[in-house]
Structures are given as C-alpha cells and as structure tokens.
Design an enzyme around this catalytic site. Structure first.
Site, PDB file in Angstrom:
ATOM      1  CB  SER A   1      43.103 -34.022 -78.893  1.00 28.80           C
ATOM      2  OG  SER A   1      42.152 -34.664 -79.703  1.00 28.80           O
TER       3      SER A   1
HETATM    4  N1  SAH Z   1      39.685 -38.859 -78.585  1.00 27.32           N
HETATM    5  C1  SAH Z   1      40.747 -39.521 -79.305  1.00 27.32           C
HETATM    6  C2  SAH Z   1      41.128 -38.743 -80.547  1.00 27.32           C
HETATM    7  C3  SAH Z   1      41.217 -39.644 -81.723  1.00 27.32           C
HETATM    8  S1  SAH Z   1      41.322 -38.846 -83.285  1.00 27.32           S
HETATM    9  C4  SAH Z   1      41.922 -39.803 -78.398  1.00 27.32           C
HETATM   10  O1  SAH Z   1      41.900 -39.392 -77.224  1.00 27.32           O
HETATM   11  O2  SAH Z   1      42.858 -40.455 -78.855  1.00 27.32           O
HETATM   12  C5  SAH Z   1      39.665 -38.984 -83.854  1.00 27.32           C
HETATM   13  C6  SAH Z   1      39.144 -40.358 -84.125  1.00 27.32           C
HETATM   14  O3  SAH Z   1      37.849 -40.210 -84.717  1.00 27.32           O
HETATM   15  C7  SAH Z   1      39.947 -41.203 -85.110  1.00 27.32           C
HETATM   16  O4  SAH Z   1      40.367 -42.366 -84.482  1.00 27.32           O
HETATM   17  C8  SAH Z   1      38.956 -41.496 -86.238  1.00 27.32           C
HETATM   18  O5  SAH Z   1      39.088 -42.799 -86.779  1.00 27.32           O
HETATM   19  C9  SAH Z   1      37.631 -41.343 -85.529  1.00 27.32           C
HETATM   20  N2  SAH Z   1      36.466 -41.101 -86.370  1.00 27.32           N
HETATM   21  C10 SAH Z   1      36.347 -40.307 -87.470  1.00 27.32           C
HETATM   22  N3  SAH Z   1      35.099 -40.374 -87.967  1.00 27.32           N
HETATM   23  C11 SAH Z   1      34.399 -41.226 -87.158  1.00 27.32           C
HETATM   24  C12 SAH Z   1      33.065 -41.729 -87.137  1.00 27.32           C
HETATM   25  N4  SAH Z   1      32.164 -41.387 -88.079  1.00 27.32           N
HETATM   26  N5  SAH Z   1      32.701 -42.586 -86.160  1.00 27.32           N
HETATM   27  C13 SAH Z   1      33.586 -42.974 -85.215  1.00 27.32           C
HETATM   28  N6  SAH Z   1      34.861 -42.549 -85.177  1.00 27.32           N
HETATM   29  C14 SAH Z   1      35.271 -41.683 -86.131  1.00 27.32           C
END
Ligand code: SAH
Length: 258
Positions: free
Chosen positions: A103
């Site tokens: 993000s």
């Molecule tokens: N906070 C992260 C943002 C990653 S994007 C950072 O700082 O990089 C969001 C992430 O949520 C993705 O990697 C995706 O695979 C994950 N995601 C989506 N649905 C999910 C779920 N049900 N359980 C765990 N992770 C999930």
C-alpha cells in the site's frame, strides 16, 4: 557483481538534488557493500529521504506522533524489489509479486492512525491482527505501535517473502502466520485492533468476535455501489459502531490459501 544497484545508486542521486549532506563514503564503495556490512552512510541517506516522506505525511494530515515516528523508522525500500527501490518513498503502491501490492505510505499511515484511534498519546496498542501480510511492511510499522502483531497471509510465496524481509529488523513482537485470514486468528484473540490490507464484501463475523471491547477494526470494504471504502468498526460494551470513511483501492480479500 552488485545485486542491489537500484536503491543506493538512485538515493545518492536524490540526496544530491536536495539539501542533504554529502555522502560520508564514496558511492561506489557503499553500493558494492553487502547489506549486513553497509557503512552507516547508506542508512543516513535513506533516513533523510524517509524524513521527507514523514514531513509530507504530516502535511497531508497524519497527526499521530507514534505513526509518524514508525513511518520514519521502518525502511520501506527493504520491502520492495531492488529495481523499485528508487520509488520506495514516493506515495505510491508498488507490485510485490503474485499480483499483490504494497500500500501507499499515506494509506498505511492513515489506517494505522485510525487503528490507534483515541489511545492516549504515548500509549501503545495491545495485540493487533493484520490480515494480508504481503511483503511485511505494514506489519513492521504495526510492530512499532503495538505490543504484539499477528499478521496472516494466504499466499505462501508472500508469507515466505515477508519472513525474509522482516528477518533483518529482528522484531520479536511481530508474528507471521500462513493461513486464511477470513477466519481471523482465534489463538491470539481478543485483539485491541484488527486491520485488513485487502478489501472484502463485508467484514467477516470472525473478526468482530475476536475484537476486544474498546477495540477497532479498520477494513477496506466493498460498498453497494461496488466501490471500496474504509470501514471502521468500534466495539463498545453494548454495540458495534460502524463508520464509513473515504474511498480506497485495495486488492480483493479472498478465501482459502494458495
Ligand atoms: N500489508 C501489506 C499489503 C499486502 S496486499 C504490505 O504491507 O505489503 C494484501 C495482501 O492480502 C495480499 O498479499 C493478499 O494475498 C492478502 N490476502 C487477501 N485475502 C487474504 C486472506 N483471506 N487471508 C490472508 N491474506 C489475504
């Protein structure tokens, strides 16, 4: 062979554009140094660039000193591919592999500030659950403001990448879990805060059940018009209060692991 040319090389360029002090060691020597033995100069350069990012975050309305300090401490360039390192302190989301993104700094800061809510200045949040570890950046930021962080990721490749990214930070209070975050993580409950980095159609009941009284959930959620907005749920002794805030663009919350 230098495997990480992008970040320090471009940082030198950026530093020269601004009023930053001259590098203390020749750039070539610093670029070639392996991560563990980098001279202090590299850290100081990236610190100056982060300080500018923090100034921009404050100008954009982030007021919580704990959030600004955490954003100033965690080195975002260590969480993105070295080819993207020169963009690490711009206010932009970046690809982290497997179709996912880290993000924007302003969104991370905003969500962490919302999570802290009305916590008195100087206070630290208790246990926090993050759904969607991705590259681990936000988990590291949360580790600065909360006593314990449980961060869960459904994609094994990213879970492992986050583990590698976080290793040099040695954050004993950040715990990475591989699994489906839709179910929350009952073993760590109740949580003072739950923060989702992926947007679903509704906030799963499991998260609400695992939230402590006085705690907050910050979750991007798809609205009836199909756009996503940030939703804040606050648990009081008698009810769960829901507020819908600004529009956001997060990757979708998906069930199951892969
Ligand atoms: N906070 C992260 C943002 C990653 S994007 C950072 O700082 O990089 C969001 C992430 O949520 C993705 O990697 C995706 O695979 C994950 N995601 C989506 N649905 C999910 C779920 N049900 N359980 C765990 N992770 C999930």
């Amino acid at each position: 062979m230098n495997r990480r040319p992008g970040f320090p090389a471009r940082l030198d360029g950026l530093a020269q554009q601004g009023p930053a002090p001259a590098p203390r060691t020749p750039p070539a020597a610093r670029v070639a140094a392996p991560v563990a033995q980098r001279p202090a100069g590299v850290g100081l350069d990236s610190q100056a660039i982060r300080a500018r990012m923090v100034t921009r975050l404050a100008a954009a309305g982030i007021a919580d000193a704990r959030v600004l300090a955490a954003m100033g401490r965690i080195e975002r360039h260590r969480f993105v591919d070295s080819a993207l390192g020169n963009q690490a302190y711009e206010d932009t989301s970046l690809p982290i592999g497997l179709g996912q993104t880290i993000s924007k700094p302003s969104v991370v800061a905003r969500m962490v500030e919302l999570l802290l809510g009305a916590l008195p200045a100087g206070g630290r949040l208790g246990r926090v659950l993050e759904i969607g570890t991705g590259c681990g950046y936000q988990a590291a930021v949360l580790g600065e403001v909360a006593s314990e962080v449980y961060s869960i990721e459904r994609l094994r490749g990213l879970h492992e990448k986050a583990r590698e990214n976080l290793r040099p930070f040695r954050l004993p209070n950040v715990h990475l879990l591989f699994g489906d975050g839709m179910q929350g993580f009952a073993k760590g409950a109740p949580y003072a805060g739950i923060i989702a980095a992926a947007g679903g159609d509704a906030v799963p009941q499991a998260w609400i059940d695992q939230l402590a009284v006085g705690g907050r959930i910050i979750a991007p959620t798809v609205m009836p018009d199909r756009r996503q907005a940030l939703v804040v749920l606050e648990r009081t002794p008698r009810e769960v209060r829901r507020s819908v805030l600004e529009g956001v663009h997060f990757v979708p919350l998906k069930s199951g692991i892969a």
